[in-house]
Design a protein around this motif. Structure first.
Motif, PDB file in Angstrom:
ATOM      1  N   ASP A 156       0.871  -1.175   0.000  1.00  0.00           N
ATOM      2  CA  ASP A 156       0.000   0.000   0.000  1.00  0.00           C
ATOM      3  C   ASP A 156       0.914   1.233   0.000  1.00  0.00           C
ATOM      4  O   ASP A 156       1.685   1.429   0.934  1.00  0.00           O
TER       5      ASP A 156
ATOM      6  N   TYR B  21       1.786   7.192   0.387  1.00  0.00           N
ATOM      7  CA  TYR B  21       2.557   8.317   0.940  1.00  0.00           C
ATOM      8  C   TYR B  21       3.874   8.582   0.220  1.00  0.00           C
ATOM      9  O   TYR B  21       4.676   9.380   0.697  1.00  0.00           O
TER      10      TYR B  21
ATOM     11  N   SER C 134      -2.702   6.002  -4.505  1.00  0.00           N
ATOM     12  CA  SER C 134      -3.836   6.877  -4.223  1.00  0.00           C
ATOM     13  C   SER C 134      -3.516   8.322  -4.563  1.00  0.00           C
ATOM     14  O   SER C 134      -2.356   8.748  -4.478  1.00  0.00           O
TER      15      SER C 134
ATOM     16  N   SER D 262      -5.205  10.613  -2.857  1.00  0.00           N
ATOM     17  CA  SER D 262      -5.726  11.295  -1.662  1.00  0.00           C
ATOM     18  C   SER D 262      -4.719  12.248  -1.057  1.00  0.00           C
ATOM     19  O   SER D 262      -5.040  13.396  -0.740  1.00  0.00           O
TER      20      SER D 262
HETATM   21  C1  LIG Z   1      -1.626   3.483   4.989  1.00  0.00           C
HETATM   22  C2  LIG Z   1      -2.878   3.993   4.382  1.00  0.00           C
HETATM   23  N1  LIG Z   1      -3.416   3.335   3.364  1.00  0.00           N
HETATM   24  C3  LIG Z   1      -4.542   3.748   2.780  1.00  0.00           C
HETATM   25  C4  LIG Z   1      -5.205   4.880   3.228  1.00  0.00           C
HETATM   26  C5  LIG Z   1      -6.482   5.279   2.575  1.00  0.00           C
HETATM   27  O1  LIG Z   1      -6.239   5.966   1.408  1.00  0.00           O
HETATM   28  P1  LIG Z   1      -7.380   6.309   0.383  1.00  0.00           P
HETATM   29  O2  LIG Z   1      -7.866   7.663   0.703  1.00  0.00           O
HETATM   30  O3  LIG Z   1      -6.700   6.201  -0.938  1.00  0.00           O
HETATM   31  O4  LIG Z   1      -8.451   5.275   0.531  1.00  0.00           O
HETATM   32  C6  LIG Z   1      -4.694   5.600   4.289  1.00  0.00           C
HETATM   33  C7  LIG Z   1      -5.415   6.790   4.778  1.00  0.00           C
HETATM   34  O5  LIG Z   1      -5.258   7.318   5.812  1.00  0.00           O
HETATM   35  C8  LIG Z   1      -3.491   5.150   4.883  1.00  0.00           C
HETATM   36  O6  LIG Z   1      -2.948   5.819   5.919  1.00  0.00           O
END
Ligand SMILES: Cc1ncc(COP(=O)(O)O)c(C=O)c1O
Length: 397
Positions: free
Chosen positions: A209, A212, A238, A240
């Motif tokens: 995942d 960041y 992502s 985000s």
């Molecule tokens: C490690 C991690 N993975 C995934 C996500 C979620 O990301 P997304 O907004 O793409 O669903 C977060 C969100 O805080 C996260 O900290």
């Protein structure tokens, strides 16, 4: 009415509960400053918003969309991976747009986990790995990340854990995430190569995942760059955090075509595609030049210095090399754990900081401070803390 058994042990998400408590405190006039959640407070690039506006004004952009995402978005995702990570992906077969990485975590569990299957999750780690795997009926086993090991996995421990898989279980799903949340630990190419080799040798389906990699990190890397990557590896990414688009819900899964097809079998029964203007605007976001990421990071760098000063004032210990949207810090011995410090700050200084224990027991002695608040708010938090007489910073240093 009684809920289904699968919800047993699944609580309401910590932040959803805590935010309600903060709302109640605010209603009492407390004016809490929240340095809790990692939701970027800045807007996406203006051209991204312009495309959303223009496209949503057109009459022909409102229908159901392809389950697999618009080709424009998939191509933009492939170009982004090529440009920034040097990874070649086939946009028609190896990319699946998602409503955020969080959606992918759930869908991958529903696609690959049978009841009773062993799933490995990091402790500390993002709580959704645990809840998604539990909802799929998994037997969860946490692998511990330790500060003295730079928050990296212990491969000997992992090898032993994999052996405890359910009889007949073909492969073990394992979640991994670097830059790591909540510890901010950066990955190295060597780590990714070791993980890839481990997955291959031990029948592990590794889900990396990677939301960041662009935040406070000069060299974003992907596990798909590692030597020997095969169908044992899936990456999630992502927009985000990197593009200030957390509320838009745009993420992606990158993997060999078989995984994309398999996850799509589940996903296409859950939703009916993403709003086209969002997809086209997201494609624009992915084409932004380096100056976009530099701007985002300049802001976080200033905020991080302010957070570090506050943490030093509190007598917390932390590494300055962290990436991502947070600073992870060990609380002074004078506090029982991160919950104790977090509660004290909330009730006596009207500042909310996340206790590290919500990310797993290995985080109990830590707190996590978000960089998603304006610098003035961080400075004001430190002022409030200094004014609250219960903290005498010098005694912890
Ligand atoms: C490690 C991690 N993975 C995934 C996500 C979620 O990301 P997304 O907004 O793409 O669903 C977060 C969100 O805080 C996260 O900290």
């Amino acid at each position: 009415m009684k809920t289904a058994n699968r919800l047993e042990g699944i609580g309401e998400y910590y932040f959803s509960k805590k935010l309600r408590e903060i709302e109640d405190l605010n209603r009492e006039g407390k004016n809490i400053i929240s340095l809790g959640i990692g939701s970027p407070d800045q807007a996406p690039h203006p051209e991204v918003i312009q495309i959303l506006n223009e496209e949503s004004s057109k009459p022909n952009t409102h229908a159901y969309q392809s389950y697999k995402g618009s080709p424009v978005l998939r191509k933009a995702m492939a170009s982004w991976y090529k440009e920034w990570y040097g990874v070649d992906l086939n946009p028609d077969q190896e990319i699946l747009p998602l409503a955020g990485s969080k959606e992918g975590i759930m869908h991958i569990c529903m696609t690959y986990v049978n009841p009773g299957d062993l799933v490995l999750i990091p402790n500390p780690g993002y709580p959704t790995y645990q809840s998604a795997a539990k909802l799929a009926g998994a037997k969860l086993v946490a692998y511990e990340l330790k500060e003295e090991n730079n928050w990296l996995p212990d491969f000997e421990e992992l090898k032993q854990l994999v052996k405890t898989k359910q009889p007949g279980q073909e492969s073990v799903l394992m979640f991994v995430n670097y830059p790591q949340m909540p510890t901010g630990q950066l990955p190295t190419k060597k780590l990714f190569e070791e993980l890839v080799a481990f997955a291959k040798e031990n029948q592990v389906l590794l889900v990396h995942d990677n939301p960041y990699s662009f935040i406070l990190n000069d060299e974003p890397i992907s596990i798909l760059q590692a030597e020997g990557v095969s169908d044992h590896v899936i990456e999630l990414n992502s927009l985000s955090k990197s593009h200030n688009m957390a509320g838009w819900r745009v993420g992606m899964m990158l993997a060999k075509s078989q995984h994309v097809e398999n996850v799509l079998r589940f996903k296409s029964n859950m939703d009916s595609g993403m709003f086209l203007p969002v997809q086209l605007a997201a494609a624009k976001a992915l084409s932004l030049p380096a100056s976009w990421y530099e701007g985002v990071n300049k802001l976080y760098r200033n905020r991080k210095s302010a957070v570090e000063a506050m943490l030093e004032g509190l007598g917390c210990r932390f590494s300055k090399k962290q990436a991502g949207l947070f600073v992870w810090a060990k609380v002074p011995d004078s506090f029982a754990d991160g919950y104790a410090l977090s509660d004290l700050l909330l009730y006596k200084a009207n500042v909310f900081i996340t206790p590290g224990g919500i990310f797993g027991s290995a985080g109990n002695k830590y707190i996590r401070v978000s960089l998603c608040a304006p610098e003035e708010k961080i400075l004001e938090s430190f002022d409030r803390i200094k004014k609250a007489a219960f903290i005498k910073p010098k005694q912890h240093v």
